[in-house]
Structure formats: C-alpha cells, structure tokens
Scaffold this motif. Structure first.
Motif, PDB file in Angstrom:
ATOM      1  N   SER A 132      -6.171   0.585   3.445  1.00 25.69           N
ATOM      2  CA  SER A 132      -6.542   0.924   2.084  1.00 25.69           C
ATOM      3  C   SER A 132      -6.672   2.420   1.889  1.00 25.69           C
ATOM      4  CB  SER A 132      -7.870   0.248   1.741  1.00 25.69           C
ATOM      5  OG  SER A 132      -8.831   0.622   2.700  1.00 25.69           O
ATOM      6  N   LYS A 133      -6.591   3.184   2.969  1.00 21.64           N
ATOM      7  CA  LYS A 133      -6.680   4.634   2.830  1.00 21.64           C
ATOM      8  C   LYS A 133      -5.296   5.259   2.774  1.00 21.64           C
ATOM      9  CE  LYS A 133     -11.012   6.357   4.520  1.00 21.64           C
ATOM     10  NZ  LYS A 133     -11.777   6.916   5.625  1.00 21.64           N
ATOM     11  N   GLY A 134      -4.267   4.445   2.753  1.00 24.38           N
ATOM     12  CA  GLY A 134      -2.916   4.973   2.641  1.00 24.38           C
ATOM     13  C   GLY A 134      -2.283   5.334   3.964  1.00 24.38           C
ATOM     14  N   SER A 180      -4.052   3.438  -1.654  1.00 21.30           N
ATOM     15  CA  SER A 180      -4.097   2.217  -0.838  1.00 21.30           C
ATOM     16  C   SER A 180      -2.723   1.575  -0.807  1.00 21.30           C
ATOM     17  CB  SER A 180      -5.118   1.253  -1.435  1.00 21.30           C
ATOM     18  OG  SER A 180      -5.018  -0.003  -0.812  1.00 21.30           O
ATOM     19  N   VAL A 181      -2.240   1.303   0.389  1.00 17.13           N
ATOM     20  CA  VAL A 181      -0.908   0.713   0.535  1.00 17.13           C
ATOM     21  C   VAL A 181      -1.009  -0.791   0.330  1.00 17.13           C
ATOM     22  CG1 VAL A 181       0.950   0.288   2.164  1.00 17.13           C
ATOM     23  CG2 VAL A 181      -0.180   2.505   2.130  1.00 17.13           C
ATOM     24  N   SER A 182      -0.265  -1.313  -0.626  1.00 15.07           N
ATOM     25  CA  SER A 182      -0.387  -2.744  -0.911  1.00 15.07           C
ATOM     26  C   SER A 182       0.616  -3.581  -0.125  1.00 15.07           C
ATOM     27  CB  SER A 182      -0.204  -3.007  -2.400  1.00 15.07           C
ATOM     28  OG  SER A 182       0.997  -2.405  -2.847  1.00 15.07           O
ATOM     29  N   ASP A 183       1.713  -2.949   0.339  1.00 16.57           N
ATOM     30  CA  ASP A 183       2.702  -3.718   1.079  1.00 16.57           C
ATOM     31  C   ASP A 183       3.448  -2.779   2.005  1.00 16.57           C
ATOM     32  OD1 ASP A 183       5.600  -5.795   0.260  1.00 16.57           O
ATOM     33  OD2 ASP A 183       4.135  -5.925   1.875  1.00 16.57           O
ATOM     34  N   VAL A 184       3.814  -3.259   3.180  1.00 15.20           N
ATOM     35  CA  VAL A 184       4.631  -2.463   4.096  1.00 15.20           C
ATOM     36  C   VAL A 184       5.730  -3.366   4.648  1.00 15.20           C
ATOM     37  CG1 VAL A 184       3.181  -2.942   6.140  1.00 15.20           C
ATOM     38  CG2 VAL A 184       4.600  -0.912   6.072  1.00 15.20           C
ATOM     39  N   THR A 200       6.797   1.475   2.014  1.00 17.03           N
ATOM     40  CA  THR A 200       5.431   1.156   1.600  1.00 17.03           C
ATOM     41  C   THR A 200       5.317   1.291   0.099  1.00 17.03           C
ATOM     42  OG1 THR A 200       4.668   3.439   1.819  1.00 17.03           O
ATOM     43  CG2 THR A 200       4.409   2.011   3.722  1.00 17.03           C
ATOM     44  N   ARG A 201       4.346   0.582  -0.454  1.00 18.60           N
ATOM     45  CA  ARG A 201       4.086   0.639  -1.880  1.00 18.60           C
ATOM     46  C   ARG A 201       2.620   0.972  -2.062  1.00 18.60           C
ATOM     47  NH1 ARG A 201       3.620   0.777  -7.034  1.00 18.60           N
ATOM     48  NH2 ARG A 201       4.572  -0.815  -8.352  1.00 18.60           N
ATOM     49  N   THR A 261       3.642   4.824  -6.437  1.00 21.80           N
ATOM     50  CA  THR A 261       4.922   5.170  -5.809  1.00 21.80           C
ATOM     51  C   THR A 261       5.347   4.149  -4.772  1.00 21.80           C
ATOM     52  OG1 THR A 261       3.982   6.374  -3.959  1.00 21.80           O
ATOM     53  CG2 THR A 261       4.319   7.623  -5.979  1.00 21.80           C
ATOM     54  N   ALA A 262       6.652   4.278  -4.404  1.00 19.42           N
ATOM     55  CA  ALA A 262       7.169   3.560  -3.239  1.00 19.42           C
ATOM     56  C   ALA A 262       7.678   4.640  -2.294  1.00 19.42           C
ATOM     57  CB  ALA A 262       8.297   2.626  -3.627  1.00 19.42           C
ATOM     58  N   LYS A 263       7.379   4.499  -1.002  1.00 17.32           N
ATOM     59  CA  LYS A 263       7.742   5.562  -0.062  1.00 17.32           C
ATOM     60  C   LYS A 263       8.542   4.984   1.092  1.00 17.32           C
ATOM     61  CE  LYS A 263       3.902   8.640  -0.951  1.00 17.32           C
ATOM     62  NZ  LYS A 263       2.531   8.343  -1.271  1.00 17.32           N
ATOM     63  N   VAL A 264       9.509   5.742   1.558  1.00 21.81           N
ATOM     64  CA  VAL A 264      10.257   5.361   2.747  1.00 21.81           C
ATOM     65  C   VAL A 264       9.854   6.306   3.871  1.00 21.81           C
ATOM     66  CG1 VAL A 264      12.541   5.176   3.779  1.00 21.81           C
ATOM     67  CG2 VAL A 264      12.175   4.446   1.420  1.00 21.81           C
TER      68      VAL A 264
END
Lengths: 453, 564
Positions: free
Chosen positions: A247-249, A287-291, A302-303, A307-310
């Motif tokens: 949840s901290k990214g 907080s990352v909701s999905d990886v 990650t989402r 944003t969405a990040k690669v």
C-alpha cells in the motif's frame, strides 16, 4: 496532457454483452488457451464461458449470425457461500476475489477460486456418456420391483447430451487471518501462493491441511502497522521468484531459494517521491492495486490510483514507463476521498506480446496504451453507446483546449461506473471487461492475433 | 518456513475418481493380465493417489509375467503411457521402467532407455520430477556400462534443472548412483554434481544434501569423505538458512561415527567441533534443539579427556539454554555421557537445570521431566535423589495440572520399584500420608491415588499398618469425591491386604459408605463390596482362610436388592 487522437488502424468489433443476475462481477480470467473465460461475482458464483470453435476458413463478416469465436455460457456454479466467523463475530463474504486457472493436465479443466478466507480447487469436466441398462434401477433411477426382473443384462455406456460437471476437489481453509487478495499458480505445476493483507502462504495443490508461510509483515505491535500487502504473483517461468506490492507503492521481488521465510526481499522496487507533488493524498494514491508480470517475465506492470507503470526487473530505482490513466482526477482527490472512490482497486493487464497494456477507469471507460508509441486510447464499455458488432469508438475526456463532439467533461464522469476487472486473451486480441454486473467481450477483427516474436 | 496449521477437507467425496481407488486395489487382487487395460486408464487419472496405486498394481503384475509376456503385453503398455498426451500418464510411466527392464530382450531394453531419456527432458516439471525420483531405482537395474553412458548424463541434467523441485530429487538419486559405481569413477562422474548441489542457490536442495548426508557418506567412501564431504558438511553447518543448519546438526553424530577410524578424532577436533561450538549459540531454537539431541553422542567417539575438556562446556551451555526443548534433549541423552565420564561430574550443574525444567511454566515441559525422573534417579543413586530430588517429586504431587499429578504418582511407583519398600517407608510414605490432611480436596485425593499406585510395591505390611488407617479415616471426608475414591481405593488395595483387615476394618467402612447420601459414593461402595466378596472367596479357597460370615453374605444380598 491531452487525450490521444483516435487511431484509425485499430478496428474493434463489439460482439455481445452478457447480463448476469443482478450481481456485480468481481473477477475475470481467461485460461491458458483462451478457450475458457471465468467470471466470479459478489454472490459467490462462477460463470464459465467457452469460445465456440470458428467455422472453417475465413472470418464471418460483421452482421452475420453464426458462431465465429463467440463466448457462450459453458457452466455456472456456486463457488462460495456466505459464512460466519464465530470467534470474531464477523461475516465472511462470499464474493469471489480471484480466479486462477491451472495449466491443463487432462481433458478436464481446473481452476482455483477464492473469497476472503477460503480457496477452492474446482474440476470442470464434460460428460457425454452415461451408463444405461441397470438391472435393479429403471431409467429414472427408481428401484425396480424384483419380481419383474426376468433376465440379466450388462449396463452399457450410451452417448447423451453434453453435460458439464463442476466438482470441488480441494478446499484450502483456515490459512488466513486477514482477507485474501491474490492467488497465483507456480510454474512448477504443484504449488500456488495466496496473499492476504499481512501474510503470504504457499500451498501444495494436493495438501489442504497445511500451508507454509513465506512472507509475514505483521509487526510485533499492531500499532506500528504502516503498510499492507495489496497483490502478489509468481514469476511466469522461474519457480522461485514472486513479487508482492504494498500500500506504500513499493514492489518486492523475493527469491524462495535464498531462505525459507522471505521477509527480506531480494529486490525492492520503489520510485523516489517527487517532493513537489506531495500532498495529503500522496500515500493513498501511491498504493499499488495490482501487479502483473509480463508474459516474457522481464517486466512488471503496476497500477496505482492515477497511473500505470512498467518496471524492468533489472532496475529497481524506478519504473521504465509511466502512463497517465486519468491525471485529470488529481485536482479532484478531495471529493474522491469523500466518496471513497480514491480507494478503488483497478486491475491492469498485458496483451499476449507485452506490447500493449490496459487498465480501467471511471464512467465505464478503460484505457489501452501502446508501449512502442506511448500513445493511449480511451474506450467505453457501455451498452447504450454501442451496438453489437459495431466498431468501438474511442472516447475522450475534455480537459482543456478545443472541445470536440462526444467529449465528456470531468465533472460529468459517472464514478459509480468503474471498470475494475478485466482480462486479455493469452494469444489473441480479445479482451473481457467487467462493468458492474455486465461482461463485455471485444475482439480485434483486423489483427486478431499478435505474433509473438 | 513456518508451517501454519490449517484444517481443511481432503479431496471432496464425490463420484468419479475417488471411487476408482478401491477398484485399483481390487484389480491388484485379481492379478490377471487382462486386468492391465483398466489399470492403464487408472494410471492416467488426475488424482495422484489413484495413479500411484495403479502403478503399484502394475508393478506387481509385471513380476507375474513371463519374459515373453513382458515384451508382448507389458512393455507396449509402458510405451503408450510414456508417449501419452497428458503429463499424468507420462509420470506414471516413470514408475514402470525399472520393473520391466531386467527381463526383456536387448532391443526392447534400448527402447526403454530411450523413453526414459525423453521423459527426463520432458517439458512439464511434473514429469521431470517423476523421472528424477525414479532415477536411482532405474539405475539399479541397468548394466554398468549404460549407467556410465546414459544415467550419468541424465543425472547431471536433472541436477541442473531450472526447477528447484527437480534438482532436489536428483540429490536422492545421487546416493543410489554413487553406490552402484566403482570407487574410481565417482570422482569424475558424481562428485562434481554433488559439490554443485551442496552449494546450490536454493536452500531446499542444500537441505536435501544435509538430510541424506549419512547415506552419501557411506556411498562415496572414506577417501572422498575426507576430501570433499568434510568441508561440505562444515559449510552446511554454517549455512545461512536455519532449516539447513538444523538438518545438518541432526547428522553430526552419525557423520562423526562413520568417519574412517584412523584420523576420525583429528578430523572432528579440527573441523567439526568448531562448527558445533558455533551452533550451540545459534539464533534459531530448532537448530539448537536438533544439536542437543545428538551432541551427547560425540562423547563416546571422542573419549573421556576430550569430552571433559571440549564437550562438557557445550553440554552445560545447552543445559542453560532458554529454550526448554534444548534442555530436555540434553537431559534425555545423559546415558551416553554417563558411560564416558560418570554422572557425578555433571550433577552440580545438572541439578539447577532439572529444577528449572521441573518448575517450567509449560506443563508439558514439566511432564517430560517427570518421565525422565526414574532414569535419572537410577543413574544418580538414592542418596543424591533423597537429598536433592525428593522435594521436587513431592511438589509435583500437588501441581495445578492433573496430568502432572497423575504422572507424579506413576513416577513414585517406579521409584519405589527401583529403591525398594523400606526406602519408601522411610522417605515418601510419611509425606504422602501427610497430604491426607490437606485443606484442598484434590490433594487429599492425590493421597488416595498414590496409595493405589504404591500399595503393591510397598507390600502388605506397610499397606495394612500405615496406609489403610489413613484411607479408612478419609471415609468421613466431607467431600463426596474423596469418599467415593476411598471406596475405589479399598477395592484396589484389597488384594494386598490380609483377610483379617479386610473383614474387620474394610468391610464395615464399605458398608457404611454403601449407605451414604451421595449416589456415586453408594455406587462405588457397592462395586467395591462385590469385588471384595470375590477376594473373600479367594481367601476361602486358600489353605488357612477365615470363616466366612454367613450373615455378611445375606446382608450383601439384601443391599444388592435395594439398589437394583
């Protein structure tokens, strides 16, 4: 920060929408061949769709009826029932949080489905024969009167209509104190992991009374709790690697070879925070909701809220690509916090060749980003705006500049229509989008298959 | 890894594959070659237990076939399974190669070897795992040339497989293969792979090496042990993963015992002992516990002087360990040390440790100590026991936990058997009987239970003169539980008493209890009366019995009628 223009090269055909019972879909997953699509809903039910085999040769023209790779309902079953935890006096929801298919091992199909506490392994098999000609029972199963039996016959197997049977094969219970948010099957074919807020367990598919705890981030004093696990996944090829997001990214890559308990990560992926954009909501939206691992196992997707990040597995200092999903919401974070939308957990997916990523947004919109060009497209999953088999129009949210027809203003976005769950076919350009209680399946007719180099 | 206990159902009962399991067993009983086809399909189902049983049955059938039939009926089946579409049939095939290989012709043998080779490099990890687990067994039936040409390359490939689960199974195969090869070939053919496994990145593979270390040691022989295995063992004892250290610690004694005699002591003192010393203060309690269970065994290997100088400090350190299991493991292995240096040396430090364990907060720890008490008492001797351990044993009798009181009672009985009735009379009987006046009724009952346990060992004299009066006095206890236990006690000690006592003292008390207000007291009194009647009859048959009181029988009958 303008919205990208429509891309005339992509020609989407909207096939059909499916209305399930008034229950909200909570997870969508294709199996490894893409022939089967499973959805789970809040009522604890799983609906499996099967792709009809294509008619030989060419694709059907739009508008013609007939099977042409459509998905029809194959089986429906009740996976989980509402339960009650007597010790804590809490209800256990039957909502299906995740479904994962096992690699196929024989004619039957296996999938894992989980609610907050219990994971179940289901076997989906077809039966097209049944025994007939019993001596003691008649055709309806009633016991025959013995005096009427004059001769002996051997029962034979006769073909019948196809029946799809779904049976529970394993129940993995009592492994988690907190709510299970992810399950992931290992490439070794015999184990899988399940993750809740503070712990990750590893199970063997054949053993239900024991699981191994491999990550435990519960602090000795619960008041020191600062982060929770939000998602976890095994590497697609390496049986010893898995990643979990917090949840901290942050993302943590763990190697199970190094030690039995993987509390210490092997690699920590974290983007340094930009001090300029720090606000009250910074931590919540990070907080990352999905990886998700890419199919080639080299990248992570990650989402987080905006944003969405690669990420490249070889570089832990920051993502290699960042895509703005709905940056226009940054100024609205306060009201989104008020209505709790800021805590929505969006999923993200790769396409089969890892060249396109997709994720959901509000107002029934979802976004696709082409990694090569960096351009993004907004599409809508809403029955009223499209007809079956029509080409899907791209949409735009108006954020300034010249307003075009069809643009939607930020204030007119419907935040109750969220696209949280989605899946991309493993080899073709077919996507499944869950919009509350509707499932939309879109197929790219022009480029149905992406060739993996 | 921490294993989290989880309840769960097993495979859910439903028709389908689970119901095939009994059929697989049935077919095994029939043993007919026509039975092979159903077994073949059973060997392909997804339920592992059914497949395993089908394979087992097929293996048995293969023994019944003649060599001709093996080639005609059995080997084709194995071929079909090995080329099956689904991995389930291919995994089953792996278990069948070794049983049909020995008795078939050489062309068929070549085919079988080919199939096995293919399965060892199968796409799915499940099949490779099955092949790796059967590699050793298959190697045993192969000719030596083929072991060198075929098996070694397969073994090396599986030992470098990308899947941890395949590599660790190759370690098991290593033992079998090493036993089959001549000594001179081991260095080139097996050792490189073994060295690699002992340093594998995955702790699970290293764990397997540690777990199989004694077998490996026997298989590779003394020379290679000295050169390779000793350093490997040292590394395992110092491994970064606690599970591996614990597995290696478990093998310390066996490894040392099997070292070649000529320089065993030197190797242990120079290489093994330093690592062991480190392990005594390991951070992980399972490691220390594993070490504690075997470390005492080193004293017999090293001899008296080395034990006193080097091992004794280690034992004492572990005796003071904060983890009770470690301390317990030391105490339970004292006999080895006793042989070497005599228990007197240890007794001074032993006692505080024993006392601490005897008063541990966890009752199961206290229970374990009680169970060792007779052994300790025997080793330490009666004076030591009286001086230091007696109070402990008495304290256990009034422990809060019933299981402890029960074990303590049993303990007393064993002590009396060791030290004799006279000792009992002087030291423990007075204390036991003193508890009869305790204000806590549970302690008063403990007195009765002790009397039950001790009466036989103490003999008639003590029982009649000292124990019986106490029991009889307690028949007036105000707590019903005590009173009915009096009845039970009287029944228990009846056979030990002489008939005079039975007649004159026991009988009236039982009769009185039979009229008690409490139902349970009446019941047990009645039971006791019936039992003692039997004892009377026994005495009547004996040479100089007392005369039966005719009225007594009639009274009993009348009272029996009242209660039924």
């Amino acid at each position: 920060m303008g919205e990208d223009a429509e891309s005339p090269k992509i020609n989407h055909t909207f096939l059909r929408d499916y209305v399930t019972e008034a229950d909200v879909i909570s997870t969508v997953e294709f199996n490894q061949t893409g022939d089967l699509l499973a959805t789970g809903d809040k009522g604890g039910r799983v609906v499996i769709f099967q792709r009809e085999t294509e008619s030989k040769g060419e694709y059907e023209e739009a508008g013609e009826t007939g099977d042409s790779g459509e998905y029809n309902v194959y089986s429906t079953f009740q996976s989980h029932e509402p339960d009650f935890d007597y010790l804590k006096s809490l209800e256990i929801e039957e909502k299906i949080n995740k479904i994962r298919w096992l690699p196929q091992q024989n004619a039957a199909h296996f999938l894992l489905s989980t609610n907050d506490k219990t994971i179940k392994l289901w076997k989906v098999s077809e039966r097209d024969k049944r025994p007939e000609g019993y001596n003691l029972k008649d055709e309806e199963g009633r016991i025959k009167d013995i005096s009427t039996i004059t001769s002996l016959q051997v029962p034979v197997l006769k073909p019948t209509d196809l029946m799809v049977e779904v049976r529970p094969r394993r129940v993995f219970s009592n492994g988690h104190t907190y709510h299970v948010n992810s399950i992931s099957v290992n490439s070794d074919g015999e184990t899988y992991l399940s993750a809740d807020d503070l712990r990750i367990n590893m199970w063997h598919l054949g053993i239900t009374d024991r699981s191994f705890n491999i990550v435990d981030i519960k602090p000795a004093n619960m008041e020191d709790l600062t982060e929770v696990i939000t998602s976890a996944e095994f590497h697609p090829h390496h049986c010893h690697l898995f990643v979990y997001s917090s949840s901290k990214g942050t993302l943590r890559l763990c190697d199970m070879r190094a030690s039995a308990l993987c509390d210490k990560h092997t690699k920590l992926f974290e983007e340094p925070e930009d001090p300029g954009s720090r606000s009250f909501f910074s931590e919540i939206i990070s907080s990352v909701s999905d990886v998700k691992f890419s199919h080639n196992g080299r990248y992570l997707l990650t989402r987080d809220y905006l944003t969405a990040k690669v990420w490249d597995l070889h570089m832990d200092k920051g993502p290699v690509e960042t895509y703005q999903v709905h940056e226009y919401l940054r100024s609205k974070l306060c009201s989104l916090y008020e209505n709790d939308c800021i805590f929505d957990k969006f999923e993200c997916v790769w396409n089969s060749s890892d060249s396109v990523i997709m994720t959901g947004a509000y107002n029934s919109f979802f976004r696709m980003f082409d990694r090569e060009t960096g351009r993004g497209v907004t599409l809508e999953a809403w029955r009223e705006s499209s007809k079956p088999r029509a080409v899907l129009r791209t949409r735009r949210v108006y954020t300034g500049g010249k307003r075009r027809r069809g643009d939607v203003g930020v204030d007119s976005l419907d935040f109750s229509k969220k696209i949280l769950h989605m899946a991309w076919h493993p080899s073709e350009n077919i996507i499944a989008i869950a919009a509350t209680n509707n499932l939309y399946i879109f197929q790219d007719r022009v480029n149905p298959e992406t060739h993996v180099p | 890894m921490k294993a989290a206990a989880a309840e769960g159902g097993g495979p859910c009962r439903a028709d389908g594959d689970d119901s095939l399991y009994p059929i697989a067993v049935l077919i095994d009983e029939l043993r007919n070659e026509d039975v092979q086809p159903p077994l073949e399909s059973l060997a392909t189902v997804e339920e592992t237990v059914v497949r395993d049983k089908a394979v087992e049955s097929l293996r048995k059938i293969s023994q019944e076939h003649s060599p001709v039939d093996l080639e005609v009926h059995f080997e084709p089946l194995v071929k079909r399974l090995a080329s099956g579409d689904w991995f389930t049939s291919r995994t089953s095939a792996c278990g069948l190669f070794s049983v049909c290989y020995p008795r078939v012709s050489s062309t068929v043998k070549a085919e079988i070897r080919q199939h096995f080779r293919t399965l060892c490099s199968d796409d799915t990890p499940m099949v490779r795992r099955a092949a790796a687990s059967k590699l050793g067994e298959f190697a045993k039936v192969l000719e030596l040339d083929y072991i060198k040409s075929d098996i070694i390359s397969l073994f090396t490939a599986l030992a470098s497989d990308e899947q941890d689960s395949v590599r660790l199974l190759a370690v098991e195969a290593c033992v079998s293969i090493a036993t089959l090869l001549p000594q001179e070939d081991l260095e080139t053919l097996v050792m490189p792979t073994l060295r690699q496994a002992a340093e594998d990145k995955s702790w699970r593979v290293r764990y397997m090496v540690a777990d199989k270390f004694s077998e490996l040691q026997k298989a590779v022989g003394p020379e290679i042990t000295k050169n390779d295995l000793v350093p490997a063992f040292q590394n395992l004892l110092k491994d970064c993963e606690a599970e591996v250290r614990a597995a290696a610690a478990n093998k310390v004694k066996e490894f040392c015992e099997n070292l070649p005699e000529d320089n065993r002591e030197q190797i242990i003192m120079t290489h093994i002992l330093p690592c062991v010393k480190e392990l005594v203060s390991d951070t992980n309690q399972h490691v220390k516990s594993a070490l504690a269970s075997v470390i005492m065994g080193l004293s017999t290997i090293l001899g008296k002087d080395n034990t006193i100088e080097h091992l004794l400090p280690l034992f004492l350190a572990q005796l003071k360990d904060e983890c009770p299991e470690v301390r317990l493991n030391i105490i339970s292995n004292l006999d080895c040390v006793n042989e070497v240096i005599g228990i007197r040396q240890l007794s001074q430090s032993l006692l505080p440790a024993i006392v601490e364990l005897a008063e541990d907060a966890k009752w199961r720890v206290r229970l374990a100590i009680i169970e060792y008490m007779p052994l300790l008492a025997g080793q330490l001797g009666v004076e030591f026991f009286d001086e230091k351990l007696n109070t402990l044993c008495m304290a256990w009798l009034i422990d809060h936990v019933y299981a402890i009181r029960e074990a303590a009672t049993c303990n007393l009985m064993k002590l009396v058997e060791k030290f004799g009735a006279e000792w009992a009379q002087n030291t423990i009987v007075p204390k036991v009987l003193g508890m009869a006046n305790d204000p806590n009724y549970l302690h008063r009952m403990t007195t009765l239970f002790c009397i039950n346990a001790l009466s036989e060992a103490c003999g008639q004299d003590i029982t009649t003169k000292q124990m019986l009066p106490v029991v009889l006095k307690m028949s007036n206890d105000q707590v019903a539980n005590v009173r009915f236990n009096v009845a039970k006690s009287l029944q228990k000690i009846g056979p030990v008493l002489d008939s005079n006592a039975l007649q004159a003292e026991v009988k009236p008390v039982l009769e009185k209890l039979a009229t008690d207000t409490d139902m349970d007291v009446k019941y047990f009194a009645q039971e006791a009366i019936s039992a003692t009647r039997a004892v009377f009859a026994l005495h009547a048959a004996a040479p100089s019995p007392p005369v039966l009181d005719a009225n007594f029988e009639k009274q009993m009958e009348q009272q029996a009628v009242c209660f039924h």
